[in-house]
Design an enzyme around this catalytic site. Structure first.
Site, PDB file in Angstrom:
ATOM      1  N   ALA A   1       0.822  -1.210   0.000  1.00 31.57           N
ATOM      2  CA  ALA A   1       0.000   0.000   0.000  1.00 31.57           C
ATOM      3  C   ALA A   1       0.858   1.262   0.000  1.00 31.57           C
ATOM      4  O   ALA A   1       1.945   1.299   0.582  1.00 31.57           O
ATOM      5  CB  ALA A   1      -0.927   0.000   1.208  1.00 31.57           C
TER       6      ALA A   1
ATOM      7  N   GLY B   1      -0.432  -5.169   0.291  1.00 34.72           N
ATOM      8  CA  GLY B   1      -1.527  -5.177  -0.666  1.00 34.72           C
ATOM      9  C   GLY B   1      -1.210  -5.943  -1.930  1.00 34.72           C
ATOM     10  O   GLY B   1      -2.117  -6.506  -2.557  1.00 34.72           O
TER      11      GLY B   1
END
Length: 372
Positions: free
Chosen positions: A181, A226
């Site tokens: 992320a 992520g």
């Protein structure tokens, strides 16, 4: 006279540079062929240790592998057998993998669809019934709000297309799949905006898991946070031998936000998932395969082609049956799962695809599935 001498000196220097470049490339190929190191490790070693920028494999891809083969054939005639073209080079050229101009050499290169409104952080390339969504935000391909939104738009396009049956998710950056992320961008969002992005992101990942469109993550390098969670939402994960996986959110005092606490235990088991999520330590592709996180480990330079081959295979399968298998698999409660399976079996058995598949089997022909 001086001009002629300078020209001769320049030509001699160019010859020395060419000779060194070709020899470095041959030796790099031999190290790869002998299994001493992976493609990416050799490339990085030559860049960091020998100062060859770009590395020998990327440099060859830029020049064209067919041109490299021709140059080495000439060099071996002039300078001896130590310049003989390596077997791997001949094989790649024979396969039509000629480098950047062909979209695939030692490394893959995006060839975005012309005429399609491409996004800034992701690109779309279609190859018949297979689509490739390229993560294209170098150097780290961070899972930023922009990338998540633009990826979602491309996924919606692919999933809604009657012509696309399988999707490969790949990276245009040879050194990173996705480093996780973009924390700085997320901190700029207010609570409602962040919650909305999480909701839409989770909805997209769940749709990927239940759709008749098969998804394959081609993880070429670092898949953290992520990036790892995106790969886990895919139906299949293929990894280059130099790839690494991890959920390092704990090191920032936070936890995984896109399914890392849920999908990871289902893939590797509760104990290993707890270890990865609480230590934040990365694991190698080999360890990931051993624990069930990925389906296959392949050589770096074969990863993308292997992923496309898998995608083409799934593109030929019955879409309705694929969708039902995905939707009924991994139910938490066994009775609930069996009930869902019975219902799905009945739905699949009376479908047009089932009649086509059974008829093709009995008639010894290739079925043509329509997803009905």
């Amino acid at each position: 006279m001086e001009q002629a001498t300078a020209k001769q000196t320049s030509g001699e220097a160019a010859s020395v540079v060419e000779r060194f470049t070709l020899k470095a490339f041959v030796e790099a190929c031999l190290v790869l062929e002998e299994g001493v190191a992976s493609l990416k490790d050799i490339e990085m070693g030559m860049m960091m240790g020998a100062g060859i920028l770009p590395g020998p494999f990327a440099r060859a891809d830029e020049r064209g592998l067919d041109e490299m083969l021709e140059a080495l054939e000439g060099a071996s005639s002039e300078w001896g057998e130590n310049f003989a073209p390596p077997t791997i080079l001949r094989r790649l050229v024979a396969q039509g993998r000629l480098g950047r101009k062909a979209g695939q050499g030692f490394f893959p290169y995006p060839q975005p669809d012309p005429g399609f409104e491409q996004k800034e952080t992701v690109l779309l390339e279609t190859r018949g019934e297979v689509a490739v969504i390229w993560l294209n935000r170098p150097p780290a391909n961070p899972m930023s709000p922009q990338l998540i939104q633009e990826f979602g738009a491309l996924w919606k396009h692919c999933n809604g297309s009657s012509e696309i049956r399988s999707v490969v998710i790949a990276s245009s950056n040879i050194f990173t799949f996705s480093a996780g992320a973009d924390i700085k961008e997320f901190t700029k969002m207010d609570a409602s905006g962040g919650a909305g992005l999480l909701d839409s992101g989770h909805a997209m990942l769940r749709e990927m898991e239940t759709s008749s469109t098969t998804t394959i993550a081609a993880v070429n390098s670092i898949a953290f946070g992520g990036g790892c969670e995106l790969s886990m939402a895919c139906d299949f994960r293929l990894a280059a031998e130099s790839a690494t996986f991890g959920q390092p959110e704990i090191n920032l005092g936070i936890i995984p936000g896109f399914g890392g606490t849920q999908r990871l235990p289902r893939l590797v088991g509760p104990a290993k998932a707890l270890e990865m999520n609480t230590t934040g330590e990365a694991i190698s592709a080999e360890d990931a395969y051993e624990h069930g996180l990925i389906n296959r480990v392949v050589q770096d330079h074969e990863l993308f082609d292997t992923a496309v081959q898998w995608a083409r295979k799934f593109a030929r399968q019955a879409p309705l049956a694929l969708e039902l298998i995905k939707q009924t698999s991994h139910k938490g409660d066994l009775d609930e799962g069996i009930a869902a399976e019975k219902e799905a079996f009945t739905k699949a058995f009376v479908s047009e695809d089932a009649r086509e598949g059974i008829g093709a089997f009995l008639g010894k022909r290739t079925p043509e599935f329509k997803g009905k």
